[in-house]
Each structure stands twice: as structure tokens, then as C-alpha cells.
Design an enzyme around this catalytic site. Sequence first.
Site, short mmCIF file in Angstrom:
data_model
loop_
_atom_site.label_atom_id
_atom_site.label_comp_id
_atom_site.label_asym_id
_atom_site.label_seq_id
_atom_site.Cartn_x
_atom_site.Cartn_y
_atom_site.Cartn_z
CG LEU A 139 -2.06 -0.95 1.37
CD1 LEU A 139 -2.74 -0.76 2.72
CD2 LEU A 139 -3.05 -0.78 0.24
CG ASP A 140 0.54 4.45 -2.86
OD1 ASP A 140 1.32 3.61 -3.32
OD2 ASP A 140 -0.24 5.13 -3.56
NE ARG A 141 6.00 7.60 5.31
CZ ARG A 141 7.07 8.34 5.58
NH1 ARG A 141 7.90 8.68 4.60
NH2 ARG A 141 7.34 8.73 6.81
CB THR B 76 -3.01 4.16 0.87
OG1 THR B 76 -2.84 4.99 -0.28
CG2 THR B 76 -4.35 3.45 0.78
CG HIS C 91 1.22 6.76 -7.02
ND1 HIS C 91 2.21 7.69 -7.27
CD2 HIS C 91 1.55 6.17 -5.83
CE1 HIS C 91 3.09 7.67 -6.28
NE2 HIS C 91 2.71 6.76 -5.41
#
Length: 312
Positions: A142-144, A146, A238
Amino acid sequence: MEQINHLVRILEVTQENAQQRIDNFLRLQLKGVPKSMIYRIVRKGEVRVNKKRIKADYKLQSGDLVRIPPVHVDKDNPLPSPKLNVIAQLESLIVYEDDALIILNKPPGLAVHGGSGLDFGAIEALRSLRPEARFLELVHRLDRATSGCLLIAKKRSMLRALHEQLRSKTMNKQYLALVKGSWDKSWRSVKEPLLKNAQNSIVKVSSEGKASETRFKIMQRYQGATLVEASPVTGRTHQIRVHTACKGHNIAGDDRYGDDAFSAEMKKLGLNRLFLHAAHITFYHPVLEKQMTVSAPLCERLSSLLEKLQRS
């Protein structure tokens, strides 16, 4: 100071590791080596597959011969202290756990792994919390910025099974995102191809990019905003953030692809983060032999914002 030493090795890829990306394979083989160093030795050609240079996204084939060069790295603290507040608090954010799997409601701001200037991420924190676990590996990322459902395998067999579900697109993930404006109900799917800039990791829509698809469903309309459920079919960097932005419906609090005026308006209402949350994940549990859906609740800050928008 602890020194981590890995000698040169030549490994034959088995069916178990077939279709795994070489960078993920190396992270399993080079324990304790920063991700930045792993990408560097791949980029410099020190890692060879069948005596040839490869890129970090190369997918291994059964029978491949992988040359892993000698790696030496100094490391002060292999794992962070489980007594640190940010780590201790993760215990209460575990939404599911059994002998083979952990599902964490990852908080925003916590990277999934250390490196690139970060001392630790979610996987190192969980290894600190579960020192008795002999195997803990990320199933996906997961993106940081998110939050939400993050799967961590406690057994290699579980990791292989879940990776296969990701490859075959039988694992389903639903995200909640608050976007600018009124989402057009006809936009049930966005299929714009996405291209990632290798220098700054910025992603843009481009005919030269990789095929990408995100499916959308309207959950709630508000004054000047829409809460949508986003289900990524592909897993590009993204992806949801760019697919919403390219339609003019930027996600609230997005510092890369966002709309400054919309984000500033939401900040006045108390939002200080990206409003993107991995709310639900559905997969087949090979040990329990059943389909499972696990949910991660919204944090209080996101829930509070929706309540304020509802009242307005």
C-alpha cells in the site's frame, strides 16, 4: 554494530517461485539488505538470470539460474523496539490473525517496509511484535499515505497461494476515496494506460504506459465531493489516485495528484491526510478452504469528516 554478509550464490528457480518478480525474490534471499541496495545491484547488472542482465520487474521462470552477488551491509538495529508507541499501537490495528496470516489496518504515514531513509515500516514493526514468527512477508503493498487492509503471510505456502490469486486477479480489493466534485455515474470503469517516471515515481496517463483498469461505484454524494468505492483490476503504482485525477475528480489530501483548493477546503474540516482507504479485501484462504472478506474500519478522522460533510 551488526554486519550482514551474503556470499555469492547461484540459485535455480523452482516452480514455487515461478512468476515472482526478481526484486521480490531478492528481498527474500537478502534478508536485512535495504531495498535501495537491492535495486542498485540489479540496475548495475550484478544480478544475472541465465547469465544475462535483467530489470527489477523481470518475472522468474521455473529453471532460471539466478546469480546473486556478494552483499555486505552494516546495520545498527535489525528490528525496531516493540515498545515504541507507533509499533505497540499496531497490535490494536490487527483486524485478523491466524496461524498463516495477519491482516493489518495499516495507518496512514507508515510505509509497508523500511528503506529510502526510513528506519522501519509495517513489516519490520510486525516482526518486532511477533519475534517468535519464523516467517513474515508482505503479500502486497500500500502507498505510505494510504490506510487499510494489508496482508502479511506467516507461512511461505500462504504467500505463494495469495501471490497466485493476485496474478490471476481472483483477489478483490475495494478502496474508499473522497473525490472532488460530483462523480459521473456513467464512469463505472477507467482504463487509461499509466506510465511511471523512473526518476521521481510520478505516474501519468500515457499511450506508452501499461494497461490499467479501476472500477468505480458511487457510495455517497456530498456538497462538492463524492465518496466512491474504487476496485483496481490491475495493480499499477498510484493507480486509483491517477485514474480519479485524470477525470478531474482528485482525491482529497493528495499531495501529488490532488487539487490544492479542494484539499485546502477539506483541511479546514479537519482532514490532514490522503482520503484513500483499503476498506475491504476478498480472497480464498487455502488453509481454511473458504472465501473470506475482511474489512478495515475508517479511522476517526475520516469518519468525522464524512459526518461534517453530511451535515453541510
